[in-house]
Design an enzyme around this catalytic site. Structure first.
Site, PDB file in Angstrom:
ATOM      1  N   GLY A 184       0.830  -1.205   0.000  1.00  0.00           N
ATOM      2  CA  GLY A 184       0.000   0.000   0.000  1.00  0.00           C
ATOM      3  C   GLY A 184       0.855   1.242   0.000  1.00  0.00           C
ATOM      4  O   GLY A 184       2.073   1.184   0.158  1.00  0.00           O
TER       5      GLY A 184
ATOM      6  N   GLY B  15       0.562   5.596   1.008  1.00  0.00           N
ATOM      7  CA  GLY B  15      -0.269   6.689   1.522  1.00  0.00           C
ATOM      8  C   GLY B  15       0.525   7.966   1.493  1.00  0.00           C
ATOM      9  O   GLY B  15       1.652   7.986   0.992  1.00  0.00           O
ATOM     10  N   GLY B  16      -0.053   9.023   2.009  1.00  0.00           N
ATOM     11  CA  GLY B  16       0.651  10.291   2.068  1.00  0.00           C
ATOM     12  C   GLY B  16       1.904  10.151   2.907  1.00  0.00           C
ATOM     13  O   GLY B  16       2.878  10.870   2.756  1.00  0.00           O
TER      14      GLY B  16
ATOM     15  N   GLY C  75       3.862   7.419   3.136  1.00  0.00           N
ATOM     16  CA  GLY C  75       4.943   6.638   2.553  1.00  0.00           C
ATOM     17  C   GLY C  75       4.407   5.288   2.135  1.00  0.00           C
ATOM     18  O   GLY C  75       3.199   5.150   1.920  1.00  0.00           O
ATOM     19  N   LYS C  76       5.307   4.318   2.041  1.00  0.00           N
ATOM     20  CA  LYS C  76       4.862   3.012   1.571  1.00  0.00           C
ATOM     21  C   LYS C  76       4.576   2.063   2.731  1.00  0.00           C
ATOM     22  O   LYS C  76       5.118   2.225   3.817  1.00  0.00           O
ATOM     23  CB  LYS C  76       5.937   2.397   0.676  1.00  0.00           C
ATOM     24  CG  LYS C  76       6.036   3.100  -0.662  1.00  0.00           C
ATOM     25  CD  LYS C  76       7.142   2.498  -1.503  1.00  0.00           C
ATOM     26  CE  LYS C  76       7.309   3.302  -2.787  1.00  0.00           C
ATOM     27  NZ  LYS C  76       8.607   3.042  -3.411  1.00  0.00           N
ATOM     28  N   VAL C  77       3.739   1.097   2.449  1.00  0.00           N
ATOM     29  CA  VAL C  77       3.442   0.064   3.435  1.00  0.00           C
ATOM     30  C   VAL C  77       3.951  -1.272   2.892  1.00  0.00           C
ATOM     31  O   VAL C  77       3.681  -1.617   1.742  1.00  0.00           O
ATOM     32  CB  VAL C  77       1.924  -0.027   3.713  1.00  0.00           C
ATOM     33  CG1 VAL C  77       1.646  -1.058   4.778  1.00  0.00           C
ATOM     34  CG2 VAL C  77       1.383   1.332   4.118  1.00  0.00           C
TER      35      VAL C  77
ATOM     36  N   ASP D 143     -10.127  11.680   9.960  1.00  0.00           N
ATOM     37  CA  ASP D 143      -9.917  11.313   8.558  1.00  0.00           C
ATOM     38  C   ASP D 143     -10.622   9.999   8.259  1.00  0.00           C
ATOM     39  O   ASP D 143     -10.041   9.060   7.723  1.00  0.00           O
ATOM     40  CB  ASP D 143      -8.421  11.238   8.253  1.00  0.00           C
ATOM     41  CG  ASP D 143      -8.143  11.378   6.752  1.00  0.00           C
ATOM     42  OD1 ASP D 143      -9.078  11.762   6.009  1.00  0.00           O
ATOM     43  OD2 ASP D 143      -7.013  11.095   6.332  1.00  0.00           O
TER      44      ASP D 143
END
Ligand SMILES: *[C@@H]1O[C@H](CO)[C@@H](O)[C@H](O)[C@H]1NC(C)=O
Ligand SMILES: *[C@@H]1O[C@H](CO)[C@@H](O)[C@H](O)[C@H]1NC(C)=O
Ligand SMILES: *[C@@H]1O[C@H](CO)[C@@H](O)[C@H](O)[C@H]1NC(C)=O
Ligand SMILES: *[C@@H]1O[C@H](CO)[C@@H](O)[C@H](O)[C@H]1NC(C)=O
Ligand SMILES: *[C@@H]1O[C@H](CO)[C@@H](O)[C@H](O)[C@H]1NC(C)=O
Ligand SMILES: *[C@@H]1O[C@H](CO)[C@@H](O)[C@H](O)[C@H]1NC(C)=O
Length: 934
Positions: free
Chosen positions: A605, A607-608, A610-612, A724
């Site tokens: 994944g 997101g804002g 970084g990476k997962v 959020d």
């Protein structure tokens, strides 16, 4: 099978000796017709007017006494069901109920209760009391005088396979009842009645009918009673031709009803009528639903038109063809409000001819209903059979009627219930001491899984103690003192007493432990009724506990100091002294993370932040590692806030944190792995076009994520705001269980006094942003509710929060627009292939719209949202149940069993009885010139 068993239990028939065929309750039309007060020995009979068969009420209730009306009130011609009443003196408890069984979960029924006081008790004091349907308030019965018959009616969706009608003594006289009817309705009828609201009849008028003409069964297959209604200023139009229903008719007005209509004699005046809103203690501003039935009865030549406006409180109702309405020749149209209106004082309906019309307006029939809420949650279903078995086995004669825990002021005596915010009440305490119980200890006690206290002392219980009681994991106190129990204490219970999770009292049971094994009847203390603990080295245990406490404290201190540097500048959390709640989280080194993720190989994944990455801990547990990237727009503060918060909060619907890493510039969080990814991908099938979620799966996901949010709002101290909430922050695990993720923006309230938190800038995701927060910078937990409303809409529609097709529009606006037209199928995600309960979908959509109200104070709390979703799940369960192939009896059954009676005969006899019931009319639709209806 199980349902039938439950019903038998509820009816108190098991162990009661009387055998009763439950299916005998319902006749071949699906009707239940009960003549209250008719002796059990008396045979049932066929009502002269309707040819419906009536039965004694003896099998439907086990309280109350039978009475005849006083002779002076028996002379009027009236149906036999009015002759007798059953009354319930307060000795039997404040609430007394009839249980109507053999119903279908989730179906809609019309229930009618009739009352004629007739001075049956010789006191000449007509009472006032309340009616409940199940656990919900229905209406207050106010008997005006001894002679006037009163009819109360409700249309409601039944949440179980039985429904209880309860009479509640409110201190203004002894409740009584003359008769009780139940009629099944197709679920599509009266769409305003659903799982969350019932329709209480205010008036039902048949305009232009002869003064003695009562339209009901068999003319109306649903056995609604249509009262004739006329005014001198109206003239009557009638036809003998059949008036048909349109396709997809939602009300199925019978032809006999529609064959008469009225029109104003003065052709330039409107037809109008008004009624006043009647507040009740339960509902100061009740909503109203009105249904007008209109069909043209005259064949009109080409140069003649009948066209009129229909307005409610001056607002146009019928919006087709320039807002004017033209009746169809010999076809019934219903004009109605699909949602209740809440004008606070008076309602005025007016039918005014348009300028073009050559004829005055016309109307054939009307119904007015007020709306009651039916959203209370009943006691957990699994508890009902157990507690009913106990009641019947020991013949408990307290006030054990109706739902055990609900409403809480009517909870059964001796029961203690726990009322959690979002789940059904459960029984946690049961005090049956000195209640004259005999026989053995029922194994059903062991089915009350939430039980913490069980007191059976001072009874005549015999036999041995069932070991099953040791399975009650919450049980803290079991008191069996003063019975005639025999045998020894079962080993399971002994163990529970040894580990001190249970206090067991068993003194004064002379035969207990006579065989002298494992337990030691304490000869000395038995007479002083002291808890008997099985010997344990108390001192030793104390020492161990002390040591443990000491160790814990030391460890917390240490943690407190070492993690100081990692603490975020999140004052709200920091200052709250809750650091002591901190549960230990592992701190990973960067090298460990490399090992866990196999060199940051697989990205699952982005997101804002970084990476997962996908990874495995040493013990094989799969985890997700969220690594903050250099270019991240999530600040260090936010990262730390998330770590800090997640370390402290734990809930099955919040993604849990295994640990974090803060080493030089590297920052990472290690989470539980959610293999099915984010909800938005499922709803919009972005990537590998996953299989579509079913409605039930969607509902469960909605429910679970709502619970997660509710926990943040209510279960955390200080309460937290997520800020959020969106579908991409709701993650699913392999079992499709939903958990809320991404706590980077979380904010805390300091204390209960703060109603909001001011923020320096608005943060969140477009499409989900609370307009009030956006405008005022004042953040409340209602901002999360707003965003969650958008999530619910996405779940129902499968659409993204912002639509671009053809023009840019929010999903809220889009849905509101479509729902205003009254058609839910317009908005439902077509990929669900109709596999859903329409009422349930309506309800979720309705909940979503409430959540997305402009004004924050109009939005429900997450607790309320959870409760609403819970009901939707029940509706869905009912829907599945129905799809298993029921609903044949009753509904369509107009012909069966009736065809033998010819109309001449039935109208003939109905005259006498209708002339009597007509008096009811005197009190009901006093319409037209303005007088209020009730
Ligand atoms: C009611 O009246 C009938 C006769 O009409 C009688 O047999 C019966 O006992 C009366 N019931 C009561 C409760 O008084
Ligand atoms: C019903 O009809 C039967 C037969 O016509 C008559 O004997 C009986 O009295 C009627 N009952 C009532 C309550 O009108
Ligand atoms: C309609 O036409 C008929 C004859 O064609 C006439 O007698 C009648 O008055 C007309 N009605 C109206 C309202 O114009
Ligand atoms: C009345 O008739 C005129 C002319 O036929 C038409 O333009 C107008 O729309 C009509 N008004 C209504 C309310 O139907
Ligand atoms: C127990 O039963 C005996 C005999 O049946 C009776 O005499 C006694 O009063 C009962 N005791 C209680 C507490 O009910
Ligand atoms: C036990 O029985 C004795 C004699 O019947 C009585 O005095 C005492 O109160 C009882 N104790 C309990 C705990 O019931």
């Amino acid at each position: 099978m199980a349902a039938r068993w439950l019903l038998l239990l509820l009816l108190g028939l098991v162990g009661g000796g009387s055998v009763f065929n439950v299916h005998g309750q319902v006749d071949n039309l699906g009707f239940i017709s009960i003549d209250c007060g008719l002796p059990e020995s008396a045979a049932g009979y066929i009502d002269n007017a309707t040819k419906i068969s009536y039965a004694s009420d003896a099998v439907f209730t086990d309280a109350g006494t039978n009475h005849n009306l006083s002779a002076e009130y028996m002379s009027a011609p009236m149906g036999k069901s009015w002759y007798t009443v059953r009354s319930f003196t307060s000795a039997a408890g404040e609430r007394n109920c009839y249980t109507l069984g053999s119903l279908v979960v989730g179906l809609k029924y019309l229930i009618r209760a009739k009352f004629k006081y007739g001075n049956y008790d010789g006191l000449n004091r007509p009472p006032i009391f309340d009616l409940h349907v199940g656990i919900n308030y229905w209406q207050t019965v106010n008997i005006s005088d001894a002679d006037t018959p009163e009819i109360y009616e409700i249309i409601t969706v039944v949440p179980d396979d039985y429904v209880q009608v309860c009479l509640v003594n409110t201190g203004a006289g002894t409740p009584f009842i003359s008769s009780l009817d139940l009629r099944p309705l197709k679920n599509k009828l009266y769409p305003q009645a659903d799982g969350s609201q019932g329709l209480v009849l205010v008036a039902r008028a048949n305009f232009g009918a002869g003064d003695t003409t009562l339209v009901r069964y068999p003319d109306d297959p649903h056995d609604r009673i249509w009262m004739p209604y006329n005014k001198p200023k109206w003239s009557v139009i009638s036809t003998t031709r059949n008036v048909q229903n349109v396709d997809k008719d939602l009300f199925e007005a019978p032809s006999a009803l529609m064959q008469t209509a009225i029109t104003p004699i003065n052709s330039s005046s409107p037809i109008d009528f008004t009624w006043d809103a009647q507040s009740t203690t339960n509902d100061p501003v009740p909503g109203y639903v009105c249904i007008l039935y209109i069909a043209e009865l005259q064949h009109l030549p080409n140069n003649v038109t009948r066209q009129f406006y229909v307005t409610l409180n001056g607002k146009l109702w019928y919006a087709e063809t320039h807002g004017a309405y033209t009746p169809q020749y010999l076809y019934t149209n219903a004009i109605y409000n699909p949602k209740p209106d809440y004008a606070s004082h008076q309602y005025n309906i007016s039918l005014d001819a348009t300028d073009n019309s050559t004829l005055p307006p016309i109307i054939n029939a009307a119904e007015i209903y007020s709306v009651i809420s039916t959203t209370r949650i009943a006691t957990r279903a699994q508890e009902i059979p157990a507690i009913s078995t106990i009641r019947d086995k020991y013949q408990v004669k307290k006030n054990w009627m109706g739902d055990p825990c609900m409403p809480n002021n009517f909870a059964w005596k001796g029961l203690r219930c726990s009322y959690a915010v979002s789940s059904p009440p459960i029984i946690i305490g049961l005090n049956l001491s000195s209640s004259g119980l005999s026989g053995n200890i029922s194994s059903s006690f062991a089915s009350l899984k939430g039980l913490q206290y069980l007191d059976l002392s001072g009874n005549n219980l015999t036999g041995s103690i069932p070991d099953a009681l040791s399975q009650l994991s919450s049980l803290k106190l079991l008191d069996l003192t003063g019975n005639q129990l025999s045998g020894s204490i079962p080993s399971g219970l002994l163990r529970r007493t040894q580990d001190e999770s249970l206090t067991l009292r068993y003194g004064n049971n002379t035969n207990l432990c006579s065989n002298g094994n494992s337990c030691q009847p304490p000869k000395k203390t038995s007479s002083s009724m002291v808890a008997v603990y099985v010997a344990i080295p108390i001192f030793l245990v104390l020492m161990v506990v002390l040591l443990a406490v000491l160790l814990l404290c030391m460890r917390r201190r240490k943690q407190g100091t070492t993690t100081n540097s990692v603490r975020p500048q999140n004052e709200a959390i920091n200052n709250n002294g809750h650091t002591s709640l901190r549960l230990e989280n592992r701190r990973f080194t960067y090298n460990e993370l490399e090992a866990i993720t196999n060199g940051f190989q697989r990205v699952v994944g982005r997101g804002g932040f970084g990476k997962v990455y996908d990874g495995f801990l040493e013990d094989g547990t799969q985890v997700a590692v969220k690594l903050r990237s250099e270019s991240s727009n999530q600040g260090v503060q936010e990262f730390l806030a998330e770590a800090q918060t997640l370390a402290k909060i734990h809930h099955k619907n919040l993604v849990s944190l295994f640990g974090y890493c803060k080493e030089r510039e590297y920052m990472a969080l290690v989470y539980e792995y959610m293999s099915e990814g984010a909800l938005d991908e499922h709803l919009r099938g972005r990537e590998n076009s996953r299989r579509t979620l079913t409605w039930r799966q969607r509902l469960l996901i909605a429910m679970e994520s709502a619970q997660g949010l509710e926990y943040l709002h209510k279960g955390c101290n200080p309460p937290l705001i997520h800020r959020d909430v969106k579908t991409s922050n709701i993650l699913l695990n392999a079992k499709l269980e939903a958990k809320i993720a991404d706590f980077g923006l979380l904010k805390a309230f300091n204390n209960d006094c703060d109603t909001h938190v001011s923020t320096a800038r608005v943060i969140g995701t477009p499409g989900y942003l609370d307009p009030e927060y956006n405008a005022t910078f004042q953040l409340t937990n209602k901002s999360d509710v707003f965003s969650f409303g958008v999530v619910l809409l996405e779940i129902v529609t499968g659409k993204p929060p912002l639509l671009n097709n053809p023009e840019s529009m929010s999903i809220i606006h889009w849905t509101r627009q479509r729902l205003a037209r009254g058609n839910i199928e317009d908005v439902v995600d077509t990929r669900m292939h109709d596999d859903h309960d329409v009422n349930g979908v309506w309800k979720v959509a309705d909940t979503a719209l409430k959540c997305t109200a402009q004004a924050a104070e109009q939005r429900p709390s997450m607790t309320e949202v959870v409760a609403l979703l819970h009901e939707c799940l029940e509706l869905e369960a009912a829907h599945n149940h129905m799809n298993a192939g029921f609903y044949t009896a009753g509904s369509g059954g107009n012909a069966d069993g009736y065809s033998g009676y010819d109309t001449g005969m039935s109208t003939d006899v109905s005259q006498s009885s209708s002339a009597f019931e007509m008096e009811y009319l005197g009190r009901v639709p006093t319409m037209s010139t303005g007088p209020a209806v009730r």
